[in-house]
Design an enzyme around this catalytic site. Structure first.
Site, PDB file in Angstrom:
ATOM      1  N   ASP A 172      13.900  53.044  70.345  1.00  0.00           N
ATOM      2  CA  ASP A 172      13.170  53.647  71.462  1.00  0.00           C
ATOM      3  C   ASP A 172      11.685  53.587  71.137  1.00  0.00           C
ATOM      4  OD1 ASP A 172      12.343  55.100  73.683  1.00  0.00           O
ATOM      5  OD2 ASP A 172      12.709  57.033  72.695  1.00  0.00           O
ATOM      6  N   ASN A 173      10.984  52.635  71.747  1.00  0.00           N
ATOM      7  CA  ASN A 173       9.565  52.396  71.459  1.00  0.00           C
ATOM      8  C   ASN A 173       8.713  53.180  72.451  1.00  0.00           C
ATOM      9  OD1 ASN A 173       7.489  49.355  71.303  1.00  0.00           O
ATOM     10  ND2 ASN A 173       7.046  51.461  70.762  1.00  0.00           N
ATOM     11  N   GLY A 174       8.193  54.338  72.004  1.00  0.00           N
ATOM     12  CA  GLY A 174       7.316  55.145  72.830  1.00  0.00           C
ATOM     13  C   GLY A 174       5.859  54.835  72.575  1.00  0.00           C
ATOM     14  N   ASN A 175       4.986  55.534  73.284  1.00  0.00           N
ATOM     15  CA  ASN A 175       3.549  55.296  73.119  1.00  0.00           C
ATOM     16  C   ASN A 175       3.011  55.809  71.792  1.00  0.00           C
ATOM     17  OD1 ASN A 175       2.538  54.088  75.717  1.00  0.00           O
ATOM     18  ND2 ASN A 175       3.575  55.883  76.541  1.00  0.00           N
ATOM     19  N   THR A 176       3.654  56.836  71.226  1.00  0.00           N
ATOM     20  CA  THR A 176       3.175  57.428  69.981  1.00  0.00           C
ATOM     21  C   THR A 176       4.026  57.035  68.785  1.00  0.00           C
ATOM     22  OG1 THR A 176       2.336  59.341  71.216  1.00  0.00           O
ATOM     23  CG2 THR A 176       2.603  59.608  68.843  1.00  0.00           C
ATOM     24  N   LEU A 236      11.403  55.259  67.553  1.00  0.00           N
ATOM     25  CA  LEU A 236      12.601  55.824  66.945  1.00  0.00           C
ATOM     26  C   LEU A 236      13.611  54.720  66.688  1.00  0.00           C
ATOM     27  CD1 LEU A 236      14.524  58.171  66.157  1.00  0.00           C
ATOM     28  CD2 LEU A 236      15.161  58.307  68.572  1.00  0.00           C
ATOM     29  N   ASP A 268      11.888  54.156  79.341  1.00  0.00           N
ATOM     30  CA  ASP A 268      12.326  55.404  78.707  1.00  0.00           C
ATOM     31  C   ASP A 268      12.851  56.404  79.734  1.00  0.00           C
ATOM     32  OD1 ASP A 268       9.733  55.576  79.762  1.00  0.00           O
ATOM     33  OD2 ASP A 268       9.095  57.095  78.313  1.00  0.00           O
ATOM     34  N   ARG A 269      12.211  56.459  80.908  1.00  0.00           N
ATOM     35  CA  ARG A 269      12.646  57.411  81.933  1.00  0.00           C
ATOM     36  C   ARG A 269      14.024  57.033  82.480  1.00  0.00           C
ATOM     37  NH1 ARG A 269       7.767  58.002  86.082  1.00  0.00           N
ATOM     38  NH2 ARG A 269       8.884  59.902  86.714  1.00  0.00           N
TER      39      ARG A 269
END
Length: 256
Positions: free
Chosen positions: A6-10, A13, A111-112
């Site tokens: 899970d590649n988020g902006n910050t 994971l 992600d949403r």
């Protein structure tokens, strides 16, 4: 085993699932679009070795990313080092298991959608999903499992950093629930503003959604700092930290 990324902006994971019933391990690394597949591999291999695993234990990979520049290197990590072809959310032919009823479906963050999919596996709709990350999102999901839009606000960490960087005399502070609303010093006053300000944001927006849309919503909190609000928000009825990776598992199951 399944590797879900899970590649988020910050943060990114990395989570490993046994492909049967449970998540086994989770690790995080700061998001850096310039990080190469080889750099990911060195970091990830060291962590796997610490729990007695090797790359050849991974037989599948699913990736969700809101940072398009990172996808190339994450794909190469899977292909070159894990010897698996990853399922990437948003690519043609990938079934995400839910419908999307918005003006421009292609603009909805991966992600949403994945978090929505995770939520509808566990909760009866209609739902409001509050995801507290770099942004705080409020996603509305129908009883027939369609993403119907929502609200995007700055995340609590982003707001806190902006406050520190824009005001010369305001320090960087820890996010915590203060003992009192009225702070007797600068740090306590900032903590109160951030914490109770976000409780007001969350509860106010949920009530506004409910006022505009008369359905009886189940309200779920998820994301990095959602547990901080437990017991303080009057509108969140469930807290569930694994909605996104559960959604990634479901995408893998649907497409494998």
């Amino acid at each position: 085993m399944l590797l879900a990324i899970d590649n988020g902006n910050t943060n990114i994971l990395f989570a490993i699932h046994d492909m049967k019933s449970e998540w086994l391990f989770e690790w995080r690394i700061a998001t850096d679009p310039a990080r190469t597949a080889d750099e990911y591999a060195v970091w990830f291999h060291q962590l796997m070795c610490m729990v007695g695993l090797e790359f050849n234990n991974i037989s599948a990979c699913v990736i969700s990313s809101v940072v398009p520049q990172s996808i190339f290197n994450l794909r190469n990590l899977a292909r070159r080092h894990l010897d698996v072809e990853p399922i990437i959310i948003g690519e043609p032919g990938v079934d995400i298991g839910i419908g999307v009823r918005v003006d421009n479906p292609e603009q909805v963050g991966a992600d949403r959608l994945v978090t929505t999919l995770g939520a509808v596996q566990r909760y009866e709709g209609p739902l409001i999903i509050i995801d507290s990350g770099t942004a705080t999102t409020f996603d509305v999901v129908s009883a027939d499992k369609h993403f119907e839009g929502g609200v995007i606000a700055p995340g609590i960490n982003l707001s806190m950093r902006a406050l520190h960087e824009a005001a010369a005399q305001l320090p960087r502070i820890e996010i915590k629930k203060p003992d009192h609303v009225i702070g007797k010093n600068t740090v306590a006053a900032m903590q109160s503003g951030v914490f109770w300000g976000y409780i007001g944001l969350i509860d106010g927006l949920v009530r506004q959604i409910q006022k505009e849309d008369k359905r009886d919503f189940t309200v779920i909190g998820t994301g990095g700092v959602a547990s901080l609000f437990e017991g303080s928000s009057e509108t969140i009825t469930h807290y569930d930290s694994k909605l996104t990776i559960d959604g990634l598992y479901e995408v893998w199951r649907l497409n494998s």
